[in-house]
Design a protein around this motif. Sequence first.
Motif, PDB file in Angstrom:
ATOM      1  N   ARG A 120      12.443 -46.125  18.274  1.00 54.51           N
ATOM      2  CA  ARG A 120      11.419 -45.441  17.467  1.00 54.51           C
ATOM      3  C   ARG A 120      10.504 -44.993  18.930  1.00 54.51           C
ATOM      4  O   ARG A 120       9.830 -43.904  18.731  1.00 54.51           O
ATOM      5  N   GLY A 121      10.459 -45.722  19.873  1.00 52.08           N
ATOM      6  CA  GLY A 121       9.629 -45.419  20.914  1.00 52.08           C
ATOM      7  C   GLY A 121      10.486 -44.089  21.924  1.00 52.08           C
ATOM      8  O   GLY A 121       9.896 -43.442  22.279  1.00 52.08           O
ATOM      9  N   TYR A 132       1.418 -49.953  22.444  1.00 50.13           N
ATOM     10  CA  TYR A 132       1.967 -50.470  21.101  1.00 50.13           C
ATOM     11  C   TYR A 132       2.085 -49.280  20.304  1.00 50.13           C
ATOM     12  O   TYR A 132       1.531 -48.378  20.146  1.00 50.13           O
ATOM     13  N   GLY A 133       3.338 -49.163  19.946  1.00 49.67           N
ATOM     14  CA  GLY A 133       3.992 -47.912  19.282  1.00 49.67           C
ATOM     15  C   GLY A 133       3.589 -47.757  17.702  1.00 49.67           C
ATOM     16  O   GLY A 133       3.698 -46.512  17.236  1.00 49.67           O
ATOM     17  N   TYR A 134       3.240 -48.857  17.106  1.00 48.40           N
ATOM     18  CA  TYR A 134       2.678 -48.490  15.818  1.00 48.40           C
ATOM     19  C   TYR A 134       1.565 -47.745  15.423  1.00 48.40           C
ATOM     20  O   TYR A 134       0.493 -48.008  16.137  1.00 48.40           O
ATOM     21  N   TYR A 159       5.188 -44.184  31.435  1.00 47.45           N
ATOM     22  CA  TYR A 159       4.933 -44.477  30.292  1.00 47.45           C
ATOM     23  C   TYR A 159       6.165 -44.979  29.391  1.00 47.45           C
ATOM     24  O   TYR A 159       7.114 -44.229  29.098  1.00 47.45           O
ATOM     25  N   LEU A 160       6.116 -46.204  29.058  1.00 40.61           N
ATOM     26  CA  LEU A 160       7.301 -46.971  28.379  1.00 40.61           C
ATOM     27  C   LEU A 160       7.093 -47.561  27.145  1.00 40.61           C
ATOM     28  O   LEU A 160       6.293 -48.516  26.816  1.00 40.61           O
ATOM     29  N   VAL A 161       7.815 -47.018  26.003  1.00 39.53           N
ATOM     30  CA  VAL A 161       7.340 -47.381  24.876  1.00 39.53           C
ATOM     31  C   VAL A 161       8.663 -48.105  23.958  1.00 39.53           C
ATOM     32  O   VAL A 161       9.559 -47.752  24.126  1.00 39.53           O
ATOM     33  N   SER A 162       8.198 -49.102  23.469  1.00 40.00           N
ATOM     34  CA  SER A 162       9.217 -50.138  22.715  1.00 40.00           C
ATOM     35  C   SER A 162       9.357 -49.510  21.226  1.00 40.00           C
ATOM     36  O   SER A 162       8.865 -48.502  20.734  1.00 40.00           O
ATOM     37  N   THR A 178       6.463 -46.590   9.226  1.00 42.92           N
ATOM     38  CA  THR A 178       7.505 -45.915  10.216  1.00 42.92           C
ATOM     39  C   THR A 178       8.521 -45.272   9.576  1.00 42.92           C
ATOM     40  O   THR A 178       9.684 -45.815   8.968  1.00 42.92           O
ATOM     41  N   PRO A 179       8.416 -43.961   9.105  1.00 43.62           N
ATOM     42  CA  PRO A 179       9.524 -43.068   8.654  1.00 43.62           C
ATOM     43  C   PRO A 179      10.636 -43.122   9.183  1.00 43.62           C
ATOM     44  O   PRO A 179      10.920 -43.260  10.297  1.00 43.62           O
TER      45      PRO A 179
END
Length: 633
Positions: free
Chosen positions: A259-260, A205-207, A165-168, A212-213
């Motif tokens: 963030r990811g 999609y990471g949002y 699992y690869l998060v941007s 995004t604090p």
Amino acid sequence: MKQLVILCCILVCSLAQAQDLRVINSPVINADGTVTFQVNAPKAKRVDVKGQFMSGSTSLKKNAEGIWSATVKPAKADIYPYNFIIDGVTVADPGNPLLFPNENFKSSLLEMPDNEALYTVHAIPHGKVHYCSYKSHVLNQYRNMVVYTPAEYDTHTNKQYPVFYLVSGTTDTEETWFKAGRANTILDNLIERGKAEPMIIVMPYGYMNNGTPRPSTMEAAEMYDTFARELTECIMPYIEKNYRTLPDRDHRAIAGFSRGGGQSMFTALKHIDKFAWLGSYSAYLTPEVMEKHFPNLSEEAKQLKMLWFGVGRKDFLYQDVVRNQQYFDDNGIPYQSVATEGSHTWMHARFCLAETLQQLFRETITESEKFPGVAIDDHSLPGFTIYRPFDLPAAVEREGRLPVLVFGNGACTHYSADYAPMFAELVTNGYIVMAVGSKDGKIKTRGRDASGAVKEDNLLDAVDWINKQHVTPGSDYYGLVDIFHIAAAGHSCGGAQAMAASYDPRITTTILHNAGMGDMSMGGATPKSLKELHAPILYLIGGPEDVAYFNAALDFERINHVPVASANYAVGHAGTYKQPQGGILGKVTRMWLDWLLKGKKEASAFFLNADFRDKNYPGCEFESKGMEKIEIK
């Protein structure tokens, strides 16, 4: 009506001429490594180009036709985001179809050619990229994600795969790791070089729809927690339902950039029962988040097979990442860390990805405790176990380039450990052995063909692979293999597999251990396969009690066009391969290979000198034909 159409065409043409809507090819990569950027903007007063390959920006100059251009030279080849600034307005390059996926402004991408770069597409097998939609009950909406499957996925239809699992990062989309990160191409190239395992990559999609604090705040942990739920409750079930996965923690990995990376760390540490591999690229968690959410971190994090940090020294998060690592140090948690001279860019993210892909789902190749000096690797080549010197360069310095033995197991099984004593003896004396299956028997089959039928194990798959490794820079085997001396061998049914491969001109010799075709068809071979032999063949048989005895005798009678030898010892069909050095049949195997593959004249005495054979290896019933035709090259 016809007049109206003509009038419309005239108006459109006039409008195009008035506005000059020509698109200029840009960027142009020149032979000297410079890059020319150009844009058609005749009414503009000023045009600049700004990109991550330079500091600041560079002004373009306008020619008489209203085309602005500038030529620059990036310091090194890579993929760089860039944009034009036209009279103070930031715009993408209209002449470049490559865009950086982003929630906000979409930069253009400059891809500098570099044949050695992992982002470069080569003429090799390529995986597929799938666009998927799934229902999120966490966020109460349909969401998109991108999924990569390796090149072999569609043909190995009964094989399950590990999942990464690869998060941007912040403002990135589910496409960013694909289009800017080039995760698919990087993994294709690493798989081809034997540097990474075939795996599924899931790019979500990471949002999380709640802002995004800053990562330094406790509010960031709330967002990370939402992502952890999204991944484990919505994304993972979808992937494991729709793709052939290995659904256990040892075969799940997670990593991310920016963030990811924070989302990945939080998710893996919260669900340590679901993930064994964790990578953080330019990201961190604060001590406050750690202590609140992971009170048992000291013990739980030690269960990870990989905890990897990558950050650039010029990254604005560098000090935060260092403090995060200090927290792990203080709690006695082992990790790996790589600090480069890079910054918070996708050039650095791609570097981190390539580094971690080479570790995921791979057991470290270590020296065998049972067979000193030998490494047993059942990860690098799917479907095979490789027995080779632990220190390859030292072995080559001592022995010269290493010949290869490809081997099929008895009963055509996928378990080669029964032959390990013989293989270890060969490896110790300067060979590489590639046997079907794994050392523990977990590999069940090689897959299915296009019609869905189960494929026969093909020893030539190993021959193809080792030939590619020999000529692939960066491979462990680069320049170390004697690709002109390759033997095919096998025990019982595995002998038929060797026979099936022996038509190939790359096969220097064949050995059938307790095997013979006779009038049978098995392992991909038939009695007609004997006629396709082009090189010397040796039969090692276990005497009249061996079930292969009569077939081997029939083969010997039928073979008249190539040199053939038969050595019979009354040891039965199982042979002597579990004994130290492979027993007597293992010793004869080595002598044959030393003669045929290494040209050692002394090793030929067993096959050419009856007095030597009777004195030193008594009990052998031996016969041969055409030995005088053998030419050692």
